[in-house]
Scaffold this motif. Structure first.
Motif, short mmCIF file in Angstrom:
data_model
loop_
_atom_site.label_atom_id
_atom_site.label_comp_id
_atom_site.label_asym_id
_atom_site.label_seq_id
_atom_site.Cartn_x
_atom_site.Cartn_y
_atom_site.Cartn_z
N VAL A 105 92.86 -7.28 -15.93
CA VAL A 105 94.96 -6.76 -15.73
C VAL A 105 94.13 -5.60 -15.85
O VAL A 105 94.17 -5.05 -16.60
N ALA A 106 94.70 -4.43 -15.12
CA ALA A 106 94.71 -3.29 -14.89
C ALA A 106 95.25 -2.89 -13.24
O ALA A 106 94.88 -3.23 -12.50
N PRO A 107 96.37 -1.99 -13.22
CA PRO A 107 96.72 -1.83 -11.66
C PRO A 107 96.15 -0.69 -11.20
O PRO A 107 94.86 -0.32 -11.87
N VAL A 108 95.78 -0.61 -10.20
CA VAL A 108 95.15 0.22 -8.64
C VAL A 108 95.38 1.03 -10.02
O VAL A 108 96.32 1.74 -10.21
N GLY A 109 94.56 2.29 -9.99
CA GLY A 109 94.38 3.71 -10.72
C GLY A 109 95.36 4.67 -9.89
O GLY A 109 95.45 4.41 -8.17
N ALA A 110 96.06 6.05 -10.05
CA ALA A 110 96.24 6.90 -9.06
C ALA A 110 95.21 7.48 -8.31
O ALA A 110 94.00 7.76 -8.45
N HIS A 111 96.09 7.63 -6.97
CA HIS A 111 95.58 8.69 -6.46
C HIS A 111 96.06 9.65 -6.04
O HIS A 111 96.83 10.26 -6.23
N GLU A 112 95.33 10.81 -5.12
CA GLU A 112 96.13 12.14 -5.03
C GLU A 112 96.10 11.46 -3.60
O GLU A 112 96.20 11.47 -2.83
N PRO A 113 98.49 11.99 -3.91
CA PRO A 113 98.95 11.63 -2.86
C PRO A 113 98.38 13.28 -1.98
O PRO A 113 97.98 14.51 -2.27
N PRO A 114 98.95 13.07 -0.92
CA PRO A 114 99.95 11.57 0.29
C PRO A 114 98.63 10.39 0.29
O PRO A 114 97.20 10.85 0.51
N TYR A 115 99.15 8.75 0.25
CA TYR A 115 98.79 8.02 0.66
C TYR A 115 100.21 7.75 0.68
O TYR A 115 101.45 7.42 0.23
#
Length: 126
Positions: free
Chosen positions: A9-19
């Motif tokens: 149980v873990a969310p997808v990590g943050a990515h550099e925007p924009p996406y």
């Protein structure tokens, strides 16, 4: 798209925007014959799309399912949307597996995350 009890149980990590994100919210029908196999195939297939960043799933006890797919750019999202196997699965979903669904596509302009490092995983001691 599916129930993932075996996955950590873990969310997808943050990515550099924009996406981009595609938020698929659904309520399924009673007859789910073939759904699990098709869903597993779609999850494998989307990983081959250049620019696919990951996906999160959630299912409420009442049956509302939410899948969020993350894509580096609009081209990656378009490639997934136009994939022939994905299109066939969509048609089958409309005919058999979904009572209703919505799809929201958005450009992410801000992204950040948090993960507590000092708390042990698992049930609380006590």
């Amino acid at each position: 798209m599916s129930d993932h009890q075996e996955a950590p149980v873990a969310p997808v990590g943050a990515h550099e925007p924009p996406y981009y994100v595609a938020v698929f919210t659904s309520v399924r029908t009673q007859d789910q014959s073939g759904y699990s196999e098709t869903n597993a195939r779609m999850e494998d297939l989307v990983k081959d799309v250049p620019g696919f960043l990951g996906m999160d799933h959630a299912q409420t006890p009442g049956g509302l399912g939410i899948t969020v797919g993350y894509f580096r750019d609009a081209d990656a999202l378009t490639e997934w949307r136009n994939n022939a196997e994905h299109r066939a699965a969509q048609k089958r979903g409309q005919a058999e597996w979904y009572r209703s669904y919505t799809l929201h596509v958005a450009k992410v302009e801000r992204s950040y995350g948090f993960e507590r490092a000092d708390v042990p995983q698992g049930p609380a001691a006590g």
